[in-house]
Scaffold this motif. Structure first.
Motif, PDB file in Angstrom:
ATOM      1  N   ARG A   1      12.313 -16.362  -3.444  1.00 11.14           N
ATOM      2  CA  ARG A   1      13.025 -16.770  -4.660  1.00 11.14           C
ATOM      3  C   ARG A   1      12.066 -17.460  -5.635  1.00 11.14           C
ATOM      4  O   ARG A   1      12.068 -17.184  -6.839  1.00 11.14           O
ATOM      5  CB  ARG A   1      14.181 -17.704  -4.287  1.00 11.14           C
ATOM      6  N   TYR A   2      11.235 -18.348  -5.101  1.00 13.70           N
ATOM      7  CA  TYR A   2      10.240 -19.035  -5.925  1.00 13.70           C
ATOM      8  C   TYR A   2       9.315 -18.020  -6.603  1.00 13.70           C
ATOM      9  O   TYR A   2       9.023 -18.128  -7.797  1.00 13.70           O
ATOM     10  CB  TYR A   2       9.418 -20.009  -5.068  1.00 13.70           C
ATOM     11  N   ALA A   3       8.856 -17.037  -5.848  1.00 13.96           N
ATOM     12  CA  ALA A   3       7.928 -16.036  -6.391  1.00 13.96           C
ATOM     13  C   ALA A   3       8.578 -15.230  -7.509  1.00 13.96           C
ATOM     14  O   ALA A   3       7.952 -14.989  -8.545  1.00 13.96           O
ATOM     15  CB  ALA A   3       7.439 -15.118  -5.280  1.00 13.96           C
ATOM     16  N   VAL A   4       9.818 -14.826  -7.326  1.00 16.41           N
ATOM     17  CA  VAL A   4      10.511 -14.049  -8.361  1.00 16.41           C
ATOM     18  C   VAL A   4      10.713 -14.901  -9.612  1.00 16.41           C
ATOM     19  O   VAL A   4      10.499 -14.437 -10.734  1.00 16.41           O
ATOM     20  CB  VAL A   4      11.860 -13.506  -7.838  1.00 16.41           C
ATOM     21  N   GLU A   5      11.081 -16.155  -9.431  1.00 18.47           N
ATOM     22  CA  GLU A   5      11.348 -17.032 -10.574  1.00 18.47           C
ATOM     23  C   GLU A   5      10.082 -17.459 -11.307  1.00 18.47           C
ATOM     24  O   GLU A   5      10.089 -17.582 -12.530  1.00 18.47           O
ATOM     25  CB  GLU A   5      12.107 -18.279 -10.108  1.00 18.47           C
ATOM     26  N   ASN A   6       9.000 -17.679 -10.574  1.00 19.88           N
ATOM     27  CA  ASN A   6       7.800 -18.258 -11.180  1.00 19.88           C
ATOM     28  C   ASN A   6       6.625 -17.295 -11.351  1.00 19.88           C
ATOM     29  O   ASN A   6       5.676 -17.618 -12.064  1.00 19.88           O
ATOM     30  CB  ASN A   6       7.331 -19.459 -10.356  1.00 19.88           C
ATOM     31  N   HIS A   7       6.670 -16.148 -10.687  1.00 23.10           N
ATOM     32  CA  HIS A   7       5.541 -15.214 -10.737  1.00 23.10           C
ATOM     33  C   HIS A   7       6.001 -13.780 -10.970  1.00 23.10           C
ATOM     34  O   HIS A   7       5.351 -12.832 -10.511  1.00 23.10           O
ATOM     35  CB  HIS A   7       4.726 -15.321  -9.446  1.00 23.10           C
ATOM     36  N   LYS A   8       7.081 -13.645 -11.698  1.00 24.72           N
ATOM     37  CA  LYS A   8       7.637 -12.316 -11.956  1.00 24.72           C
ATOM     38  C   LYS A   8       6.625 -11.407 -12.646  1.00 24.72           C
ATOM     39  O   LYS A   8       6.444 -10.255 -12.246  1.00 24.72           O
ATOM     40  CB  LYS A   8       8.908 -12.440 -12.801  1.00 24.72           C
TER      41      LYS A   8
ATOM     42  N   SER B   1      -3.535 -10.617  -5.036  1.00 22.95           N
ATOM     43  CA  SER B   1      -3.218 -12.013  -4.771  1.00 22.95           C
ATOM     44  C   SER B   1      -2.371 -12.580  -5.900  1.00 22.95           C
ATOM     45  O   SER B   1      -2.460 -12.137  -7.042  1.00 22.95           O
ATOM     46  CB  SER B   1      -4.489 -12.843  -4.595  1.00 22.95           C
ATOM     47  N   VAL B   2      -1.561 -13.534  -5.531  1.00 24.41           N
ATOM     48  CA  VAL B   2      -0.755 -14.278  -6.487  1.00 24.41           C
ATOM     49  C   VAL B   2      -1.174 -15.737  -6.331  1.00 24.41           C
ATOM     50  O   VAL B   2      -1.083 -16.299  -5.237  1.00 24.41           O
ATOM     51  CB  VAL B   2       0.757 -14.107  -6.209  1.00 24.41           C
ATOM     52  N   VAL B   3      -1.655 -16.323  -7.417  1.00 22.48           N
ATOM     53  CA  VAL B   3      -2.116 -17.710  -7.378  1.00 22.48           C
ATOM     54  C   VAL B   3      -0.909 -18.626  -7.564  1.00 22.48           C
ATOM     55  O   VAL B   3      -0.223 -18.571  -8.583  1.00 22.48           O
ATOM     56  CB  VAL B   3      -3.183 -17.974  -8.459  1.00 22.48           C
ATOM     57  N   ILE B   4      -0.670 -19.440  -6.561  1.00 21.38           N
ATOM     58  CA  ILE B   4       0.493 -20.316  -6.522  1.00 21.38           C
ATOM     59  C   ILE B   4       0.073 -21.740  -6.866  1.00 21.38           C
ATOM     60  O   ILE B   4      -0.841 -22.290  -6.251  1.00 21.38           O
ATOM     61  CB  ILE B   4       1.131 -20.311  -5.109  1.00 21.38           C
TER      62      ILE B   4
ATOM     63  N   GLN C   1       8.075   4.074 -11.738  1.00 19.60           N
ATOM     64  CA  GLN C   1       6.652   3.976 -12.069  1.00 19.60           C
ATOM     65  C   GLN C   1       5.945   2.904 -11.234  1.00 19.60           C
ATOM     66  O   GLN C   1       4.768   2.644 -11.422  1.00 19.60           O
ATOM     67  CB  GLN C   1       6.458   3.634 -13.560  1.00 19.60           C
ATOM     68  N   MET C   2       6.669   2.303 -10.321  1.00 15.48           N
ATOM     69  CA  MET C   2       6.125   1.212  -9.515  1.00 15.48           C
ATOM     70  C   MET C   2       5.979   1.643  -8.059  1.00 15.48           C
ATOM     71  O   MET C   2       6.624   2.589  -7.624  1.00 15.48           O
ATOM     72  CB  MET C   2       7.060   0.003  -9.566  1.00 15.48           C
ATOM     73  N   ALA C   3       5.138   0.904  -7.351  1.00 18.87           N
ATOM     74  CA  ALA C   3       4.978   1.144  -5.915  1.00 18.87           C
ATOM     75  C   ALA C   3       4.808  -0.188  -5.197  1.00 18.87           C
ATOM     76  O   ALA C   3       4.107  -1.083  -5.683  1.00 18.87           O
ATOM     77  CB  ALA C   3       3.771   2.033  -5.657  1.00 18.87           C
ATOM     78  N   MET C   4       5.454  -0.293  -4.055  1.00 14.34           N
ATOM     79  CA  MET C   4       5.364  -1.493  -3.228  1.00 14.34           C
ATOM     80  C   MET C   4       3.937  -1.659  -2.716  1.00 14.34           C
ATOM     81  O   MET C   4       3.300  -0.689  -2.304  1.00 14.34           O
ATOM     82  CB  MET C   4       6.318  -1.347  -2.044  1.00 14.34           C
ATOM     83  N   LYS C   5       3.439  -2.880  -2.752  1.00 14.31           N
ATOM     84  CA  LYS C   5       2.102  -3.190  -2.248  1.00 14.31           C
ATOM     85  C   LYS C   5       2.242  -4.098  -1.030  1.00 14.31           C
ATOM     86  O   LYS C   5       2.816  -5.178  -1.111  1.00 14.31           O
ATOM     87  CB  LYS C   5       1.254  -3.887  -3.316  1.00 14.31           C
ATOM     88  N   LYS C   6       1.724  -3.642   0.090  1.00 19.85           N
ATOM     89  CA  LYS C   6       1.798  -4.420   1.335  1.00 19.85           C
ATOM     90  C   LYS C   6       0.650  -5.417   1.468  1.00 19.85           C
ATOM     91  O   LYS C   6       0.757  -6.403   2.179  1.00 19.85           O
ATOM     92  CB  LYS C   6       1.790  -3.483   2.549  1.00 19.85           C
ATOM     93  N   ASN C   7      -0.459  -5.149   0.789  1.00 17.52           N
ATOM     94  CA  ASN C   7      -1.633  -6.027   0.868  1.00 17.52           C
ATOM     95  C   ASN C   7      -1.577  -7.063  -0.249  1.00 17.52           C
ATOM     96  O   ASN C   7      -2.381  -7.054  -1.170  1.00 17.52           O
ATOM     97  CB  ASN C   7      -2.922  -5.209   0.764  1.00 17.52           C
ATOM     98  N   ILE C   8      -0.620  -7.956  -0.144  1.00 22.32           N
ATOM     99  CA  ILE C   8      -0.432  -8.989  -1.162  1.00 22.32           C
ATOM    100  C   ILE C   8      -0.486 -10.348  -0.470  1.00 22.32           C
ATOM    101  O   ILE C   8       0.060 -10.517   0.621  1.00 22.32           O
ATOM    102  CB  ILE C   8       0.893  -8.775  -1.928  1.00 22.32           C
ATOM    103  N   HIS C   9      -1.187 -11.280  -1.105  1.00 23.00           N
ATOM    104  CA  HIS C   9      -1.435 -12.566  -0.459  1.00 23.00           C
ATOM    105  C   HIS C   9      -1.238 -13.720  -1.432  1.00 23.00           C
ATOM    106  O   HIS C   9      -1.566 -13.609  -2.613  1.00 23.00           O
ATOM    107  CB  HIS C   9      -2.864 -12.617   0.086  1.00 23.00           C
ATOM    108  N   ALA C  10      -0.732 -14.814  -0.917  1.00 22.53           N
ATOM    109  CA  ALA C  10      -0.585 -16.042  -1.698  1.00 22.53           C
ATOM    110  C   ALA C  10      -1.909 -16.798  -1.662  1.00 22.53           C
ATOM    111  O   ALA C  10      -2.530 -16.929  -0.605  1.00 22.53           O
ATOM    112  CB  ALA C  10       0.524 -16.908  -1.120  1.00 22.53           C
ATOM    113  N   ARG C  11      -2.335 -17.272  -2.810  1.00 19.38           N
ATOM    114  CA  ARG C  11      -3.532 -18.110  -2.931  1.00 19.38           C
ATOM    115  C   ARG C  11      -3.084 -19.425  -3.548  1.00 19.38           C
ATOM    116  O   ARG C  11      -2.575 -19.443  -4.667  1.00 19.38           O
ATOM    117  CB  ARG C  11      -4.592 -17.451  -3.816  1.00 19.38           C
ATOM    118  N   LEU C  12      -3.248 -20.501  -2.815  1.00 15.95           N
ATOM    119  CA  LEU C  12      -2.748 -21.792  -3.275  1.00 15.95           C
ATOM    120  C   LEU C  12      -3.785 -22.514  -4.120  1.00 15.95           C
ATOM    121  O   LEU C  12      -4.956 -22.584  -3.758  1.00 15.95           O
ATOM    122  CB  LEU C  12      -2.344 -22.651  -2.080  1.00 15.95           C
ATOM    123  N   ALA C  13      -3.330 -23.048  -5.243  1.00 13.40           N
ATOM    124  CA  ALA C  13      -4.200 -23.777  -6.166  1.00 13.40           C
ATOM    125  C   ALA C  13      -3.524 -25.091  -6.549  1.00 13.40           C
ATOM    126  O   ALA C  13      -2.319 -25.260  -6.364  1.00 13.40           O
ATOM    127  CB  ALA C  13      -4.453 -22.935  -7.414  1.00 13.40           C
TER     128      ALA C  13
END
Length: 140
Positions: A19-26, A43-46, A93-105
């Motif tokens: 939920r946090y990811a959808v709300e803050n990193h859409k 990666s998604v920088v959190i 036009q989208m594809a699911m990516k399984k190699n996704i990682h959270a990077r904390l900052a």
């Protein structure tokens, strides 16, 4: 405290992080979904300060079980992609990516989390931010 964290509800934590990811990193997640190479690592920088405002229990899990939290966060990012993919008008036009990682900052600055030199043996298994660590070597 540590016993409570040891028994954290993985499913509930994953839902909260998703939920946090959808709300803050859409926008980040949409860019990843639009990317063509499905084998690439993303990666998604959190921002941890924002994350901790969402649910302080996440902070406790990060301090006591950092490896498990990062694993759950990676799973939550996959769930967040699924949520966006299922509701987005351009999902074809989208594809699911399984190699996704959270990077904390932006970890909070406190002695328990911050080191200004190399970590000590006692720090093994803990989550740390190492800052201002600069070593210069030269030949004599």
């Amino acid at each position: 405290m540590a016993e409570e964290v040891a028994q954290f509800d993985r499913t509930q934590l994953k839902e909260t992080l998703s939920r946090y990811a959808v709300e803050n990193h859409k926008d980040d997640l949409l860019a990843i979904l639009y990317a063509e190479d499905e084998t690439q690592h993303f990666s998604v920088v959190i921002d941890t300060l924002t994350l901790f405002e969402t649910d302080i229990a996440i902070c406790e899990v990060l301090l006591y079980k950092p490896v498990q939290l990062l694993q759950v966060f990676d799973e939550a990012l996959i769930n967040a992609q699924e949520t966006l993919l299922s509701t987005h008008s351009a999902h074809k036009q989208m594809a699911m990516k399984k190699n996704i990682h959270a990077r904390l900052a932006r970890l909070p600055v406190c002695p328990e989390l911050t080191r200004t030199c190399l970590p000590r043996n006692a720090d093994v298994g803990t989550f740390l931010s190492v800052t201002e660590c600069c070593y210069k070597s030269f030949r004599i």
